[in-house]
Design an enzyme around this catalytic site. Sequence first.
Site, short mmCIF file in Angstrom:
data_model
loop_
_atom_site.label_atom_id
_atom_site.label_comp_id
_atom_site.label_asym_id
_atom_site.label_seq_id
_atom_site.Cartn_x
_atom_site.Cartn_y
_atom_site.Cartn_z
N MET A 188 -15.26 -13.66 -21.87
CA MET A 188 -16.14 -13.52 -20.68
C MET A 188 -15.36 -12.76 -19.67
SD MET A 188 -19.01 -16.59 -20.59
CE MET A 188 -18.08 -17.56 -19.82
N GLY A 189 -14.16 -12.20 -20.13
CA GLY A 189 -13.49 -11.21 -19.12
C GLY A 189 -12.65 -12.30 -18.11
N ALA A 190 -12.22 -11.42 -17.16
CA ALA A 190 -11.32 -12.18 -16.04
C ALA A 190 -10.13 -12.70 -16.98
CB ALA A 190 -11.88 -12.86 -15.23
N LEU A 191 -9.53 -11.59 -17.48
CA LEU A 191 -8.44 -12.20 -18.62
C LEU A 191 -7.08 -12.73 -18.19
CD1 LEU A 191 -8.81 -9.06 -21.00
CD2 LEU A 191 -9.94 -11.36 -21.07
N GLY B 189 -4.30 -17.25 -21.01
CA GLY B 189 -4.86 -17.90 -22.30
C GLY B 189 -5.55 -17.02 -23.20
N HIS B 190 -6.14 -16.02 -22.40
CA HIS B 190 -7.01 -15.03 -23.47
C HIS B 190 -5.77 -14.20 -24.23
CE1 HIS B 190 -10.10 -15.20 -20.08
NE2 HIS B 190 -10.73 -15.72 -21.13
N GLY C 161 -10.05 -20.81 -28.34
CA GLY C 161 -9.20 -21.51 -27.61
C GLY C 161 -9.45 -23.21 -27.73
N ASP D 63 -11.54 -25.09 -24.80
CA ASP D 63 -12.86 -25.34 -25.02
C ASP D 63 -12.97 -26.15 -26.30
OD1 ASP D 63 -14.28 -23.78 -22.57
OD2 ASP D 63 -12.69 -22.50 -23.53
N SER E 241 -10.52 -18.56 -16.11
CA SER E 241 -11.04 -17.37 -15.29
C SER E 241 -11.66 -17.96 -14.09
CB SER E 241 -12.27 -16.79 -15.95
OG SER E 241 -11.69 -16.20 -17.03
P1 AMP Z 1 -13.75 -17.43 -21.77
O1 AMP Z 1 -13.41 -16.04 -21.47
O2 AMP Z 1 -13.42 -18.69 -20.73
O3 AMP Z 1 -15.20 -17.67 -22.43
O4 AMP Z 1 -12.70 -17.70 -23.00
C1 AMP Z 1 -12.53 -16.90 -24.28
C2 AMP Z 1 -11.69 -17.69 -25.01
O5 AMP Z 1 -10.50 -17.83 -24.59
C3 AMP Z 1 -12.17 -18.83 -25.52
O6 AMP Z 1 -12.13 -19.21 -26.94
C4 AMP Z 1 -11.57 -19.87 -24.77
O7 AMP Z 1 -11.34 -21.28 -25.37
C5 AMP Z 1 -10.29 -19.29 -24.66
N1 AMP Z 1 -9.40 -19.78 -23.49
C6 AMP Z 1 -9.83 -19.68 -22.21
N2 AMP Z 1 -8.73 -20.14 -21.47
C7 AMP Z 1 -7.81 -20.66 -22.22
C8 AMP Z 1 -6.51 -21.39 -22.10
N3 AMP Z 1 -5.95 -21.45 -21.05
N4 AMP Z 1 -5.93 -21.52 -23.22
C9 AMP Z 1 -6.07 -20.93 -24.56
N5 AMP Z 1 -7.37 -20.44 -24.66
C10 AMP Z 1 -8.24 -20.15 -23.62
#
Ligand code: AMP
Length: 282
Positions: free
Chosen positions: A31-34, A37-38, A148, A151, A187
Amino acid sequence: MIQVIEHIRELDPMNRNLRENGRTIGFVPTMGALHEGHLSLIKNSIENNDATVVSIFVNPTQFNDQNDLLNYPRTLDDDLKLLNTLKCDIVFVPSVKEMYPEKDTRVFNFGTLDKIMEGKHRPGHFIGVAQIVSKFFNIIQPDKAYFGQKDFQQLAIIKKLVTDYNYPVEIIPCPIIRENDGLAMSSRNRLLSSEQRKHATLISQALFNAQKMAGINSVQNVIDYVVSTINNDPLLETEYFEIVDSNQLLPVKSWDEPSFKVGCVAVKIGEIRLIDNINFIL
Ligand code: AMP
């Protein structure tokens, strides 16, 4: 330079071209704001596939709280700069209309998986996640997709989605990436004030301590410890902390149960809601 694609029709021929040449496609939905972790997911995909597609889409159907959707950080220019530092091929940045030309009325049955934790506290959240991820799988047709473990429940839901609908994609779980003080990268961390950010450290500290207590103290004592430690901080409030088995996500009562166990927490700091988890290997 990474190719920025907004429309499904532009993605189709590119995808076909990649596949005709027998190249494997790795996909990382975000969902961006990379943040790092991303990037860890994206680097994993780049290493293990011929081409990598990243999506950036703040999916409205998975937000049960309209304020959360409104305030969700959007930093596309910075995200593209970051992606350009990697050997990432395509970033898909569709509009809401592109992904949902019509209201998506599909529902999904996840059995026990969405009855607790995020599923219980964010009604409809995982239906929205399944709606968007299934659309992406149909459009991008990746060989591997990276998610990740941050979640944790989402990962279990996605695995079930893939099994139930026979998506020909391999789901690759990736470890949680943390800040130096232990806070799981997110994010939403960008929304924290500097004061809130300092207090947020306690979430992962409580989880790390819980990990040490497991097996020595009862499951209930460990739960009580995490909840009271976090709630004793004036800025933090636990929404839930559950210790569950990693397959069915059912609460465990004793450390003797043979399952692999995970402790999942959701914490409110003001209006911001953070989640984290820790595994218990005894
Ligand atoms: P999001 O942008 O928050 O929807 O996350 C996109 C992907 O990045 C999802 O599969 C998350 O589980 C993963 N993700 C977000 N934060 C982390 C993190 N700190 N470590 C590993 N994976 C992450």
